[in-house]
Design an enzyme around this catalytic site. Sequence first.
Site, PDB file in Angstrom:
ATOM      1  N   TYR A  91      -4.926  -1.031   9.833  1.00  0.00           N
ATOM      2  CA  TYR A  91      -5.584  -0.827   8.549  1.00  0.00           C
ATOM      3  C   TYR A  91      -6.650   0.264   8.696  1.00  0.00           C
ATOM      4  CZ  TYR A  91      -2.968  -4.730   6.734  1.00  0.00           C
ATOM      5  OH  TYR A  91      -1.936  -5.543   6.347  1.00  0.00           O
ATOM      6  N   TYR A 113       0.799  -1.220   0.000  1.00  0.00           N
ATOM      7  CA  TYR A 113       0.000   0.000   0.000  1.00  0.00           C
ATOM      8  C   TYR A 113       0.839   1.281   0.000  1.00  0.00           C
ATOM      9  CZ  TYR A 113      -3.584  -3.317   1.516  1.00  0.00           C
ATOM     10  OH  TYR A 113      -4.442  -4.381   1.612  1.00  0.00           O
ATOM     11  N   HIS A 171      -4.442   6.451  -1.036  1.00  0.00           N
ATOM     12  CA  HIS A 171      -5.105   6.353   0.269  1.00  0.00           C
ATOM     13  C   HIS A 171      -4.111   6.460   1.419  1.00  0.00           C
ATOM     14  CE1 HIS A 171      -8.976   5.975   1.968  1.00  0.00           C
ATOM     15  NE2 HIS A 171      -9.009   4.688   2.215  1.00  0.00           N
ATOM     16  N   ASN A 179     -13.467   5.810   5.329  1.00  0.00           N
ATOM     17  CA  ASN A 179     -13.621   4.760   6.339  1.00  0.00           C
ATOM     18  C   ASN A 179     -12.752   4.980   7.567  1.00  0.00           C
ATOM     19  OD1 ASN A 179     -15.600   3.305   4.992  1.00  0.00           O
ATOM     20  ND2 ASN A 179     -14.097   2.172   3.781  1.00  0.00           N
ATOM     21  N   ASN A 226      -9.766   0.882   8.081  1.00  0.00           N
ATOM     22  CA  ASN A 226     -11.125   0.747   8.618  1.00  0.00           C
ATOM     23  C   ASN A 226     -11.183   0.662  10.137  1.00  0.00           C
ATOM     24  OD1 ASN A 226     -11.656   0.633   5.926  1.00  0.00           O
ATOM     25  ND2 ASN A 226     -12.676  -1.352   5.955  1.00  0.00           N
TER      26      ASN A 226
END
Length: 198
Positions: A71, A22, A27, A119, A73
Site C-alpha cells: 500500500y 484501487y 492514485h 505519502n 504509505n
Amino acid sequence: MIHLHPIEKFLIIGLGNPGYLYKRNRHNLGFMVLDQISKKYLFSFSKKKLGFISQFIYNNKLLFFLKPSTYMNRSGLAVKYWMIKEKIILENILIVSDDIYLNFGNLRLRGKGGNGGHNGLKNIEKEIGTSCYARLRFGIKPNHFDRNNQRIDSYVLENWKNEEIDYLFTKLDIGIKIILSFVTNGLQKTMNMFNCHP
C-alpha cells in the site's frame, strides 16, 4: 581470456495500491504505467516479497519493474528491500507517481526534490534516507482544483472518468518513452528531451 562486464541493473517502481478496488484510481497512476509497459513488451508480473515484480532486458540493461504490495504509505519498504536484494545503485532507480499539483497529463522528470505531500514519496524518502532519487511525476490535477477546499485524498482515490481515459493512455505511452530513455540515455539527457513538452 574474455572478461564479461556485469549487466547494468535498473529498478523502476510504479506507485499505487494493490487490489481490484484501487485498480482504476488516479492514485494508481504508477501501476498503470508499468502495466502499460508490460502489455507493450509482453512480460508479466509475479508476486514476490513486498511487491509484484518483473524482469526485462532492454538495450543490454536488466530492468526490474516493481509494483509495491505494501500500500502507498509503506512503498519505501519494498523499494529498499529490492534495492538491497538486487544491489541496484541509487542513480539507477526511478519512481513513477501521480502528482496532484501538476496539470492532468503533464509529465516531469527530476533527479531529486520534495515529496509534495505524496505519502508514497514520503515513505520512500524515510526508508532509503534521501530525497535524491529520480522521479517521474504524472500530473492528475483537474482544471478547477482548489487545494484549500477540495479534499486531495478523496480526489486521488476516485476512479478515472471515461472521458479522461483516451487522453490518459496517450500520455502513458509518453511515460514509457521517458522511462526507457532514462535507462538508455541517463537522467540529464532525458530531462532535456522531455521536460520542455507539456
